[in-house]
Design an enzyme around this catalytic site. Structure first.
Site, short mmCIF file in Angstrom:
data_model
loop_
_atom_site.label_atom_id
_atom_site.label_comp_id
_atom_site.label_asym_id
_atom_site.label_seq_id
_atom_site.Cartn_x
_atom_site.Cartn_y
_atom_site.Cartn_z
N ASP A 67 0.81 -1.21 0.00
CA ASP A 67 0.00 0.00 0.00
C ASP A 67 0.85 1.26 0.00
O ASP A 67 2.06 1.21 0.22
CB ASP A 67 -0.96 0.00 1.20
CG ASP A 67 -0.28 -0.44 2.50
OD1 ASP A 67 0.96 -0.41 2.57
OD2 ASP A 67 -1.00 -0.80 3.45
N ASN A 136 -7.43 -2.91 14.19
CA ASN A 136 -8.84 -3.23 13.91
C ASN A 136 -8.95 -4.45 12.99
O ASN A 136 -10.01 -4.71 12.43
CB ASN A 136 -9.57 -2.03 13.31
CG ASN A 136 -8.96 -1.58 11.98
OD1 ASN A 136 -8.04 -2.22 11.47
ND2 ASN A 136 -9.47 -0.50 11.43
N HIS A 138 -7.20 -4.92 10.18
CA HIS A 138 -6.95 -4.68 8.76
C HIS A 138 -5.64 -5.30 8.30
O HIS A 138 -4.71 -5.50 9.09
CB HIS A 138 -7.05 -3.19 8.39
CG HIS A 138 -5.92 -2.31 8.81
ND1 HIS A 138 -6.11 -1.09 9.41
CD2 HIS A 138 -4.58 -2.44 8.68
CE1 HIS A 138 -4.94 -0.52 9.63
NE2 HIS A 138 -4.00 -1.31 9.20
N GLU A 143 -9.83 -2.01 5.17
CA GLU A 143 -10.50 -1.66 6.41
C GLU A 143 -11.72 -2.55 6.65
O GLU A 143 -12.26 -3.14 5.71
CB GLU A 143 -10.94 -0.20 6.34
CG GLU A 143 -9.78 0.79 6.24
CD GLU A 143 -9.07 1.00 7.58
OE1 GLU A 143 -9.11 0.11 8.45
OE2 GLU A 143 -8.46 2.06 7.75
C1 GLP Z 1 -0.50 0.20 8.61
C2 GLP Z 1 -0.17 -0.58 7.34
C3 GLP Z 1 -0.41 -2.04 7.54
C4 GLP Z 1 0.24 -2.51 8.81
C5 GLP Z 1 -0.39 -1.81 9.97
C6 GLP Z 1 0.14 -2.26 11.33
O1 GLP Z 1 -1.84 0.55 8.68
N1 GLP Z 1 -0.89 -0.13 6.19
O2 GLP Z 1 0.09 -2.75 6.40
O3 GLP Z 1 0.10 -3.89 8.96
O4 GLP Z 1 -0.15 -0.42 9.81
O5 GLP Z 1 1.18 -1.45 11.71
P1 GLP Z 1 2.13 -1.70 12.95
O6 GLP Z 1 3.01 -2.84 12.56
O7 GLP Z 1 2.89 -0.42 13.07
O8 GLP Z 1 1.27 -2.00 14.12
#
Ligand code: GLP
Length: 243
Positions: A67, A136, A138, A143
């Site tokens: 992304d 959440n 995702h 989402e």
């Molecule tokens: C972002 C990214 C996700 C990632 C998520 C969790 O929203 N788009 O791909 O998995 O954060 O992030 P973290 O590893 O910082 O908790």
């Protein structure tokens, strides 16, 4: 589904890096699907260390990231392009022309989504997709309540995701409201998936993702249906799942 129990963040990073490194050794011109966020930082550090020791050669590897925020170029320190360059690509012998992320600055983001899909097809699909998990549930930026059927698309980020990611920005206001993300269907087409989860704040959602009902309200729950899912999680994240 295979669950690998790690003792702590460092151990999780090392074990997950082992899977990625094995993939590169088994197929030197493999396509890695990569992720951003804080969870995967330790994995990239470990890969860089092994590269520096001469243990991994990335020269034939291609990468596609999950992304990118809408409106941010790879020069912007908050973009995922910048993150990947800073935390991995510039430290290893990967060819920058083989490193791909959606272009968040494209004038026509819908056309960019189609272009990204074509690119992944041309590369022959993703051999191993690395994933973190949003609080959440995702995956990528898919989402809650979005269709499981989507390929790469533009998404409106939820307030909770914008709040969770605000720590990387000067304020929550600065977090973009949209992103381009691989859809769940595209992620599920990866030949292998490596889901990495760390920390107590992910314990409840991880249990729901792996053992709850498969529902669009918890996008990661679809991963239960993947034939080759490996979960690498530390003891804190696995606190609600018995061994
Ligand atoms: C972002 C990214 C996700 C990632 C998520 C969790 O929203 N788009 O791909 O998995 O954060 O992030 P973290 O590893 O910082 O908790």
């Amino acid at each position: 589904m295979k669950i690998i129990r790690a003792t702590d963040y460092r151990d999780m990073s090392r074990k997950a890096a082992n899977f990625l490194s094995a993939q590169v050794i088994l197929k030197e011109n493999c396509v890695l699907g990569l992720a951003t966020g804080s969870t995967v930082l330790g994995i990239y550090e470990q890969l860089i260390q092994w590269y520096n020791k001469g243990d991994i050669d990335f020269s034939a590897v291609s990468t596609v990231n999950l992304d990118e925020y809408a409106g941010l170029s790879s020069e912007d320190p908050n973009s995922y392009g910048y993150y990947m360059n800073t935390n991995l690509f510039r430290h290893i012998n990967i060819d920058p022309r083989r490193c791909h992320l959606p272009d968040g600055t494209a004038a026509d983001l819908t056309a960019e989504c189609l272009h990204y899909e074509e690119l992944i097809q041309q590369l022959g699909g993703i051999d191993m997709q690395l994933l973190g998990l949003g609080e959440n549930g995702h995956i990528g930026f898919n989402e809650p309540h979005q269709s499981f059927a989507q390929m790469t698309h533009v998404v409106e980020l939820s307030e909770s995701t914008r709040a969770a990611n605000a720590r990387f920005f000067s304020s929550e206001e600065d977090v973009p409201k949209q992103a381009v993300t691989m859809g769940v269907k595209r992620i599920m087409q990866a030949r292998r998936i490596l889901l990495c989860v760390s920390g107590q704040r992910k314990a409840r959602i991880l249990k729901e993702v792996l053992f709850g009902p498969v529902i669009p309200a918890i996008p990661g729950s679809i991963l239960q249906m993947h034939p080759r899912l490996t979960v690498v999680a530390d003891a804190d994240a696995l606190a609600e799942i018995r061994g």
